[in-house]
Each structure stands twice: as C-alpha cells, then as structure tokens.
Design a protein around this motif. Sequence first.
Motif, PDB file in Angstrom:
ATOM      1  N   GLU A  22       0.773  -1.251  -0.047  1.00 55.38           N
ATOM      2  CA  GLU A  22       0.059  -0.158  -0.062  1.00 55.38           C
ATOM      3  C   GLU A  22       0.921   1.118  -0.094  1.00 55.38           C
ATOM      4  O   GLU A  22       2.096   1.229   0.475  1.00 55.38           O
ATOM      5  N   GLU A  23       0.442   2.256  -0.781  1.00 54.39           N
ATOM      6  CA  GLU A  23       1.242   3.514  -0.424  1.00 54.39           C
ATOM      7  C   GLU A  23       0.077   4.767  -0.636  1.00 54.39           C
ATOM      8  O   GLU A  23      -1.101   4.550  -1.289  1.00 54.39           O
ATOM      9  N   ALA A  24       0.185   5.708   0.078  1.00 50.34           N
ATOM     10  CA  ALA A  24      -0.620   6.925   0.272  1.00 50.34           C
ATOM     11  C   ALA A  24      -0.040   8.167   0.922  1.00 50.34           C
ATOM     12  O   ALA A  24       0.645   7.697   1.542  1.00 50.34           O
ATOM     13  N   PRO A  25      -0.660   9.146   0.669  1.00 50.33           N
ATOM     14  CA  PRO A  25      -0.192  10.324   1.618  1.00 50.33           C
ATOM     15  C   PRO A  25      -0.360   9.877   2.964  1.00 50.33           C
ATOM     16  O   PRO A  25      -1.248   9.196   3.587  1.00 50.33           O
ATOM     17  N   PRO A  26       0.410  10.481   4.093  1.00 50.00           N
ATOM     18  CA  PRO A  26       0.496  10.151   5.427  1.00 50.00           C
ATOM     19  C   PRO A  26      -0.755  10.176   6.145  1.00 50.00           C
ATOM     20  O   PRO A  26      -1.225   9.181   6.782  1.00 50.00           O
ATOM     21  N   GLN A  27      -1.925  11.299   5.998  1.00 48.63           N
ATOM     22  CA  GLN A  27      -3.014  11.304   6.443  1.00 48.63           C
ATOM     23  C   GLN A  27      -3.896   9.992   6.147  1.00 48.63           C
ATOM     24  O   GLN A  27      -4.538   9.587   7.129  1.00 48.63           O
ATOM     25  N   GLU A  28      -4.032   9.840   4.861  1.00 47.99           N
ATOM     26  CA  GLU A  28      -4.651   8.648   4.400  1.00 47.99           C
ATOM     27  C   GLU A  28      -4.287   7.320   4.762  1.00 47.99           C
ATOM     28  O   GLU A  28      -5.002   6.387   5.452  1.00 47.99           O
ATOM     29  N   PHE A  29      -2.822   7.355   4.682  1.00 47.05           N
ATOM     30  CA  PHE A  29      -2.236   5.915   5.270  1.00 47.05           C
ATOM     31  C   PHE A  29      -2.486   5.552   6.662  1.00 47.05           C
ATOM     32  O   PHE A  29      -2.749   4.431   6.953  1.00 47.05           O
ATOM     33  N   PHE A  30      -2.268   6.819   7.601  1.00 46.87           N
ATOM     34  CA  PHE A  30      -2.613   6.242   9.034  1.00 46.87           C
ATOM     35  C   PHE A  30      -3.942   6.239   9.455  1.00 46.87           C
ATOM     36  O   PHE A  30      -4.254   5.446  10.085  1.00 46.87           O
ATOM     37  N   SER A  31      -4.837   7.198   8.961  1.00 47.82           N
ATOM     38  CA  SER A  31      -6.169   7.033   9.302  1.00 47.82           C
ATOM     39  C   SER A  31      -6.975   6.266   8.550  1.00 47.82           C
ATOM     40  O   SER A  31      -8.055   6.014   9.214  1.00 47.82           O
ATOM     41  N   ASN A  32      -6.497   5.861   7.585  1.00 51.29           N
ATOM     42  CA  ASN A  32      -7.846   4.925   6.581  1.00 51.29           C
ATOM     43  C   ASN A  32      -6.807   3.719   5.820  1.00 51.29           C
ATOM     44  O   ASN A  32      -7.023   4.016   4.679  1.00 51.29           O
ATOM     45  N   PRO A  33      -6.101   3.114   6.413  1.00 50.65           N
ATOM     46  CA  PRO A  33      -5.478   1.924   5.656  1.00 50.65           C
ATOM     47  C   PRO A  33      -6.395   1.054   5.098  1.00 50.65           C
ATOM     48  O   PRO A  33      -7.572   0.668   5.518  1.00 50.65           O
ATOM     49  N   LYS A  34      -6.097   0.506   3.908  1.00 51.12           N
ATOM     50  CA  LYS A  34      -6.978  -0.252   2.972  1.00 51.12           C
ATOM     51  C   LYS A  34      -6.641  -1.684   3.224  1.00 51.12           C
ATOM     52  O   LYS A  34      -7.583  -2.576   3.597  1.00 51.12           O
ATOM     53  N   CYS A  35      -5.465  -2.396   3.310  1.00 47.30           N
ATOM     54  CA  CYS A  35      -5.285  -3.772   3.227  1.00 47.30           C
ATOM     55  C   CYS A  35      -4.817  -4.126   4.916  1.00 47.30           C
ATOM     56  O   CYS A  35      -4.647  -3.416   5.710  1.00 47.30           O
ATOM     57  N   ASP A  36      -5.524  -5.393   4.943  1.00 41.28           N
ATOM     58  CA  ASP A  36      -5.584  -5.920   6.401  1.00 41.28           C
ATOM     59  C   ASP A  36      -4.219  -5.959   6.892  1.00 41.28           C
ATOM     60  O   ASP A  36      -3.955  -5.820   8.177  1.00 41.28           O
ATOM     61  N   ARG A  37      -3.021  -6.520   6.024  1.00 45.52           N
ATOM     62  CA  ARG A  37      -1.609  -6.490   6.495  1.00 45.52           C
ATOM     63  C   ARG A  37      -1.198  -5.083   6.962  1.00 45.52           C
ATOM     64  O   ARG A  37      -0.731  -5.031   8.084  1.00 45.52           O
ATOM     65  N   LEU A  38      -1.666  -4.012   6.551  1.00 45.37           N
ATOM     66  CA  LEU A  38      -1.048  -2.709   6.953  1.00 45.37           C
ATOM     67  C   LEU A  38      -1.740  -2.455   8.449  1.00 45.37           C
ATOM     68  O   LEU A  38      -1.207  -1.674   9.135  1.00 45.37           O
ATOM     69  N   LYS A  39      -3.167  -2.774   8.281  1.00 45.86           N
ATOM     70  CA  LYS A  39      -4.027  -2.496   9.486  1.00 45.86           C
ATOM     71  C   LYS A  39      -3.218  -3.383  10.664  1.00 45.86           C
ATOM     72  O   LYS A  39      -3.116  -2.576  11.945  1.00 45.86           O
ATOM     73  N   ASP A  40      -2.895  -4.299  10.483  1.00 46.05           N
ATOM     74  CA  ASP A  40      -2.308  -5.207  11.538  1.00 46.05           C
ATOM     75  C   ASP A  40      -1.085  -4.852  11.931  1.00 46.05           C
ATOM     76  O   ASP A  40      -0.560  -4.398  13.073  1.00 46.05           O
ATOM     77  N   PHE A  41      -0.264  -4.147  10.909  1.00 45.28           N
ATOM     78  CA  PHE A  41       1.093  -3.526  11.163  1.00 45.28           C
ATOM     79  C   PHE A  41       1.113  -2.374  12.039  1.00 45.28           C
ATOM     80  O   PHE A  41       1.623  -1.955  13.115  1.00 45.28           O
ATOM     81  N   LEU A  42       0.012  -1.420  11.640  1.00 45.51           N
ATOM     82  CA  LEU A  42      -0.165  -0.100  12.355  1.00 45.51           C
ATOM     83  C   LEU A  42      -0.784  -0.456  13.688  1.00 45.51           C
ATOM     84  O   LEU A  42      -0.235   0.427  14.663  1.00 45.51           O
ATOM     85  N   SER A  43      -1.409  -1.260  13.983  1.00 52.90           N
ATOM     86  CA  SER A  43      -2.130  -1.769  15.163  1.00 52.90           C
ATOM     87  C   SER A  43      -0.765  -2.078  16.161  1.00 52.90           C
ATOM     88  O   SER A  43      -0.858  -1.736  17.517  1.00 52.90           O
ATOM     89  N   LYS A  44       0.035  -2.416  15.846  1.00 55.57           N
ATOM     90  CA  LYS A  44       1.408  -2.732  16.496  1.00 55.57           C
ATOM     91  C   LYS A  44       2.246  -1.694  16.655  1.00 55.57           C
ATOM     92  O   LYS A  44       3.099  -1.821  17.692  1.00 55.57           O
ATOM     93  N   VAL A  45       2.476  -0.944  15.882  1.00 55.19           N
ATOM     94  CA  VAL A  45       3.447   0.159  16.030  1.00 55.19           C
ATOM     95  C   VAL A  45       2.980   1.655  16.268  1.00 55.19           C
ATOM     96  O   VAL A  45       3.663   2.551  16.633  1.00 55.19           O
ATOM     97  N   LEU A  46       1.666   2.015  16.503  1.00 54.58           N
ATOM     98  CA  LEU A  46       1.328   3.181  16.761  1.00 54.58           C
ATOM     99  C   LEU A  46       0.812   3.309  18.274  1.00 54.58           C
ATOM    100  O   LEU A  46       0.189   2.052  18.674  1.00 54.58           O
TER     101      LEU A  46
END
Length: 248
Positions: free
Chosen positions: A224-248
């Motif tokens: 996935e790639e997106a501007p930061p606001q969209e990337f962090f607030s509205n991730p599309k793929c499940d793998r990114l959602k999982d990653f962000l849940s662990k690092v944020l």
Amino acid sequence: MTDNKVLIKVENLKKHYNGGAVKALNGVDCEIKKGEVVVIVGPSGSGKSTLLRSLNLLEIPTSGKIFFDGADITDKKSNINTHRQRMGMVFQHFNLFPNMNVLKNMTKAPMTLLGKSKQEAESNALELLDRVGLKDRADAYPSQLSGGQKQRVAIVRALAMNPEVILFDEPTSALDPEMVGEVLDVMKQLANEGMTMVVVTHEMGFAREVASRVIFIDDGVIMEEAPPQEFFSNPKCDRLKDFLSKVL
C-alpha cells in the motif's frame, strides 16, 4: 514542494537470494518525484532496506530496472559512480572515517570526486556544520562525538556533495532515544527546503509529519502507498492495519 519531475523510477524490481528461495524484493514498481519525501515502512525483513539500497546499486537487483533522472542505472554500460555522486546516502551506523576529524570526513569526497579546492570544500563544510549546530566540533574525531552528533555529521557530509536526492537507511535506529530528535530535526529542515528524500524508518511520527507519501512494504512487495493522513487514518489492506496496530 514537488515539481512532478520523476527523479527515480523502479520497474518490476526483484532481488532473490539462495537461488530464488528468498525473495527479498519480488516485483516492486514505484516512482520518486523531485522534492518528495517518501518514507518506506514495514516489518523487519520485509525488503525495505533492500529496496533503498538497490536505488544506488549497493544491492544489485536480480532483475528489473531502475531509472535515475531518465538514465537506466541497471544497464551494464552505466557508470554507477557518476550517478552515486548525485545520490547522498546516510546509513544506520554513520560510516564516518574514524581516523579523520569531522572536517576531513566532510571535505574528502568533494575534493576527490568534485575537484573542489581545499579552501572551497572547507568553507562549504563549515557552513553545513553550522546549520546543524556542530561548527565547533569540526576538529573533533568521530570517537569524540555522541551518536546523534555522528549522524548529523553523516547527513551534512552527504549534503556536501550537492546531491539531488538523499537516501536514509534507518538513520535513527542505532541512536539512544534522546538523540533521535536532534537527527529528525535536521531531516525535517531538509524536507522543508525541498530536498528529495527516501527514508526507511521506524519513526512513525516523522512519517506522519514530514512524508509526502508513505510506502508499506511486506514480503518484498509494496502492499500500500498513500499520503500520510490517508495512510495512517484509513489503511486499506489488512496487513497494513495489523502492522499499524502494533507500531502506533
């Protein structure tokens, strides 16, 4: 700050090890425009540093093409050293010459590769050191500097070559936590001045605040790639959602 000129273009980039058993990169396509700050994030072993190091052929791709300012640098006839002079690189572990003081570390490449006079190279180096608050450390040796000071020197050493882009390979991961901020402040300053930067980092705050675009890579592919606001607030793929849940 971007002017829509594509500075780096990556086409179907693959990097395989052990006869293809390990696919560090498995078909990456991306573009970096002039003036962009592109931050690459992902779990350990995802291929993000391999991708960054491939951009100046510190890693030689198994297949695919990399264009820098329109020239195919993966072409065997290409002079990679000429291209590398226009691409600064800042490493995780500073890579300063321990036997040279700060000023010599900064003037060696501009004098040797760009043909600058000693006076011109030193004058430019002192100006750059002043920008990052280290002019008074010009005569110090790397062993006499803190980790944060070493990394700031490494950044301005890259700048001394007047690069068109700077590649940062996890520039804060070897630093004590209290030194991270001083290095990120220098990087933010460069971003504000319009320097094209590609940054592999675990610093999500920096990605959120400074990036033009954030790229998430896992298993050697861009998920996935997106501007930061969209990337962090509205991730599309499940793998990114999982990653962000662990690092944020």
